[in-house]
Design an enzyme around this catalytic site. Structure first.
Site, PDB file in Angstrom:
ATOM      1  N   CYS A  84      -3.314   0.268   3.806  1.00  9.83           N
ATOM      2  CA  CYS A  84      -4.488  -0.565   3.553  1.00  9.83           C
ATOM      3  C   CYS A  84      -4.072  -2.033   3.579  1.00  9.83           C
ATOM      4  CB  CYS A  84      -5.102  -0.218   2.202  1.00  9.83           C
ATOM      5  SG  CYS A  84      -5.703   1.482   2.097  1.00  9.83           S
ATOM      6  N   CYS A  99       0.888  -1.172   0.000  1.00  9.98           N
ATOM      7  CA  CYS A  99       0.000   0.000   0.000  1.00  9.98           C
ATOM      8  C   CYS A  99       0.916   1.209   0.000  1.00  9.98           C
ATOM      9  CB  CYS A  99      -0.913   0.013   1.221  1.00  9.98           C
ATOM     10  SG  CYS A  99      -2.018   1.446   1.261  1.00  9.98           S
TER      11      CYS A  99
END
Length: 212
Positions: A121, A116
């Site tokens: 994330c 990410c």
């Protein structure tokens, strides 16, 4: 040697409230831990052991079961390729924020790696707590720029002719790597297969372990 970088640019949505909210929570937990440690009520070393256990053993078990089922059940594997969100949800694992999942399958020709780049994330529903290195700026930048060297630093040296595809997680879409099934596992149960699947193998910084 080549590397395909798949970026999913959703603008400011990538730096989303889900991760920010968890950052606030982490800050509060750290503050509470500091107070409790100062009062002599907790041992930070014991907390570290608990966190490590959830990061590497308890949390990723959901994902390991998904991988083992995909290895064992061709129909489930096909469903996972077509609609990973629904296939994973059928086993009882769903994201808290309604994020979608995509399963990316390693093959003899291609190895997949998840990162990410803008925040952290992570597929909480199947991998539990993210490791500290996943959120580190060095990993987030270098995994895209030089994934082969990053994998080598994790102890995974891939053949020069194997392609590396780097997938960039977002607020709306999280990735789960389905590692290649190790040789010599034809007669193993799903439970036994799941024991061969580590958290790192489902991020792409490792491969599935060989049977004992």
């Amino acid at each position: 040697m080549s590397a395909d970088h798949h970026h999913h640019d959703h603008g400011h949505d990538h730096d989303h409230h889900h991760d920010n909210r968890y950052s606030d929570m982490q800050a509060r937990v750290k503050a509470l831990e500091t107070v409790l440690t100062a009062k002599g009520l907790i041992d930070p070393a014991a907390i570290d052991v608990i966190v490590e256990t959830y990061e590497t053993k308890i949390g990723p078990r959901n994902g390991a079961r998904v991988v083992a089922k995909a290895w064992s059940d061709p129909h489930f594997a096909a469903w996972l390729k077509e609609d990973a969100t629904a296939a994973i949800a059928s086993l009882g694992y769903t994201g808290r924020q309604g994020e979608h999942m995509r399963a990316v399958f390693n093959t003899p020709e291609t190895h997949n790696l998840v990162v990410c780049t803008l925040c952290s994330c992570y597929p909480w529903a199947v991998l539990g707590l993210p490791p500290v290195w996943y959120k580190a700026p060095a990993y987030r930048s270098r995994a895209v720029i030089d994934p082969r060297s990053v994998l080598a630093e994790f102890g995974l040296t891939l053949p020069e002719d194997k392609k590396i595809r780097v997938w960039d997680s977002t607020a709306e879409l999280r990735y789960l790597v389905i590692p290649e099934r190790p040789d010599g596992t034809d007669n193993m149960s799903e439970e036994e297969l799941a024991e061969l699947v580590s958290r790192d193998a489902m991020i792409g910084t490792a491969i599935a372990g060989a049977p004992a």
